[in-house]
Design a protein around this motif. Structure first.
Motif, PDB file in Angstrom:
ATOM      1  N   THR A  43     -59.358 -17.443 -51.119  1.00 49.31           N
ATOM      2  CA  THR A  43     -58.774 -16.998 -52.209  1.00 49.31           C
ATOM      3  C   THR A  43     -58.095 -18.370 -53.021  1.00 49.31           C
ATOM      4  OG1 THR A  43     -58.095 -14.773 -51.534  1.00 49.31           O
ATOM      5  CG2 THR A  43     -56.914 -15.507 -53.361  1.00 49.31           C
ATOM      6  N   ARG A  69     -56.275 -20.213 -56.608  1.00 50.42           N
ATOM      7  CA  ARG A  69     -55.773 -19.555 -57.833  1.00 50.42           C
ATOM      8  C   ARG A  69     -55.565 -20.872 -58.574  1.00 50.42           C
ATOM      9  NH1 ARG A  69     -50.580 -15.423 -58.590  1.00 50.42           N
ATOM     10  NH2 ARG A  69     -49.990 -16.155 -60.936  1.00 50.42           N
ATOM     11  N   LEU A  84     -55.920 -13.221 -64.441  1.00 53.01           N
ATOM     12  CA  LEU A  84     -54.540 -12.657 -64.115  1.00 53.01           C
ATOM     13  C   LEU A  84     -53.500 -12.363 -65.600  1.00 53.01           C
ATOM     14  CD1 LEU A  84     -53.459 -14.329 -60.633  1.00 53.01           C
ATOM     15  CD2 LEU A  84     -54.523 -12.038 -61.229  1.00 53.01           C
ATOM     16  N   SER A 137     -53.410 -17.329 -65.458  1.00 47.28           N
ATOM     17  CA  SER A 137     -54.057 -18.242 -64.376  1.00 47.28           C
ATOM     18  C   SER A 137     -55.313 -17.294 -63.972  1.00 47.28           C
ATOM     19  CB  SER A 137     -53.036 -18.129 -63.334  1.00 47.28           C
ATOM     20  OG  SER A 137     -52.816 -17.177 -62.817  1.00 47.28           O
ATOM     21  N   ARG A 166     -57.725 -16.079 -60.628  1.00 45.63           N
ATOM     22  CA  ARG A 166     -57.906 -16.067 -59.032  1.00 45.63           C
ATOM     23  C   ARG A 166     -59.464 -15.914 -58.847  1.00 45.63           C
ATOM     24  NH1 ARG A 166     -54.192 -11.896 -57.012  1.00 45.63           N
ATOM     25  NH2 ARG A 166     -52.650 -13.532 -56.782  1.00 45.63           N
ATOM     26  N   GLU A 174     -54.629 -20.092 -51.680  1.00 42.60           N
ATOM     27  CA  GLU A 174     -53.734 -19.068 -51.405  1.00 42.60           C
ATOM     28  C   GLU A 174     -54.002 -18.482 -49.735  1.00 42.60           C
ATOM     29  OE1 GLU A 174     -53.764 -15.984 -54.402  1.00 42.60           O
ATOM     30  OE2 GLU A 174     -52.402 -17.114 -55.701  1.00 42.60           O
TER      31      GLU A 174
END
Length: 320
Positions: free
Chosen positions: A237, A239, A260, A264, A266, A291
């Motif tokens: 993951t 970001r 998001l 941002s 993801r 992340e």
């Protein structure tokens, strides 16, 4: 339109040989009765269609029949111009000048100008950024080696930075995206391998010839996880900040990306934690955060600290 279908059938029979009525019906989404009527229409128009009965039967054109140049539209000839000019720019092949002249001879002079103008609407530049002359030289040598079935010695640097000299039997040049590769039989490994041309430092054509081997059948050239060596594959993951949005489309599929509320992005997916992955993350600087998994984030931190340490050591050396 029926005339378009008849022309398409004629071209298909020319290129593929015998085809059954069922195959034609499925391809053109009509009934087999319609196909038989179309074949009758082609025969009455003077096109030599032969019907063969039985399980292996179908329709076929006489062996030496060719399509008239008048069937080529202005737009189709313009497309040929565009493609040939793109290949010529990459391979620096003077024989393609003659091909352009022959294609141009298919049209009357006024329409030739129209076709040339239309061909300027699309540009194929197959040379990677910053590698024009060097890439053309490599492509020229490898193309010559393929045509003459001659072995070459490559000085190659792999994705881990390890360099090696190896003798290969080149079989095919491949342009994947904007990157050129040569698929060749490696005498060291005893199998076909892909070599990225930008990592080839030197090419020496040898006097040794070889008997061309059958190339592995590959309709597509998808990423092979084995190319990442022993790198572990993990669910990752990432970001990204909104300002990195333009980069995401270059590296990831749309289905992997989620926008998001704060703007941002993801990115989630299964990725090998190899040099490409860490190079991509570090290349984005402070525009991305790993992340998960934690081990990938820790490796990025370790590499970033090494970079910082090297700069500090350089500053110390300069100050002394």
């Amino acid at each position: 339109m029926k005339i378009d279908r008849l022309l398409a059938m004629t071209v298909l029979l020319l290129n593929q040989g015998r085809i059954s009525a069922k195959e034609l019906a499925e391809r053109f989404e009509v009934s087999t009765k319609t196909i038989y009527r179309d074949m009758d229409a082609l025969s009455r128009a003077g096109i030599p269609v032969t019907a063969y009965p039985g399980t292996s039967g179908g329709f076929e054109l006489m062996e030496h029949y060719t399509i008239s140049r008048q069937f080529l539209t202005l737009e189709e000839i313009a497309s040929i111009f565009t493609a040939v000019k793109g290949v010529k720019a990459a391979l620096d092949d003077r024989t393609l000048d003659g091909l352009l002249e022959k294609v141009g001879a298919l049209l009357h002079r006024p329409r030739l100008g129209q076709a040339a103008a239309l061909s300027e609407n699309v540009l194929f530049d197959l040379n990677p950024w910053g590698q024009g002359k060097d890439a053309r030289k490599k492509l020229g040598l490898l193309r010559q080696a393929i045509n003459q079935s001659r072995r070459v010695r490559l000085w190659y640097i792999n994705m881990n930075g390890t360099d090696s000299r190896r003798v290969v039997e080149p079989g095919r040049l491949i342009l994947k995206g904007n990157v050129w590769y040569v698929q060749a039989y490696c005498l060291l490994r005893g199998e076909f391998r892909f070599f990225r041309l930008s990592r080839v430092q030197e090419i020496d054509m040898l006097d040794e010839t070889f008997e061309p081997r059958e190339l592995p059948p590959q309709d597509r050239y998808d990423w092979n996880p084995e190319w990442s060596g022993d790198a572990p594959v993990r669910h990752v993951t990432l970001r990204f900040s909104p300002s990195a949005r333009h980069r995401i489309g270059d590296a990831f599929d749309r289905y992997q990306v989620q926008i998001l509320e704060d703007g941002s992005l993801r990115v989630q997916g299964e990725f090998p934690l190899d040099e490409w992955f860490y190079g991509m993350v570090l290349g984005c600087g402070d525009l991305v955060v790993v992340e998960e998994p934690a081990l990938a984030a820790e490796e990025v931190i370790r590499r970033a600290e090494n970079i910082l340490r090297r700069y500090r050591n350089a500053d110390t050396m300069l100050s002394t």
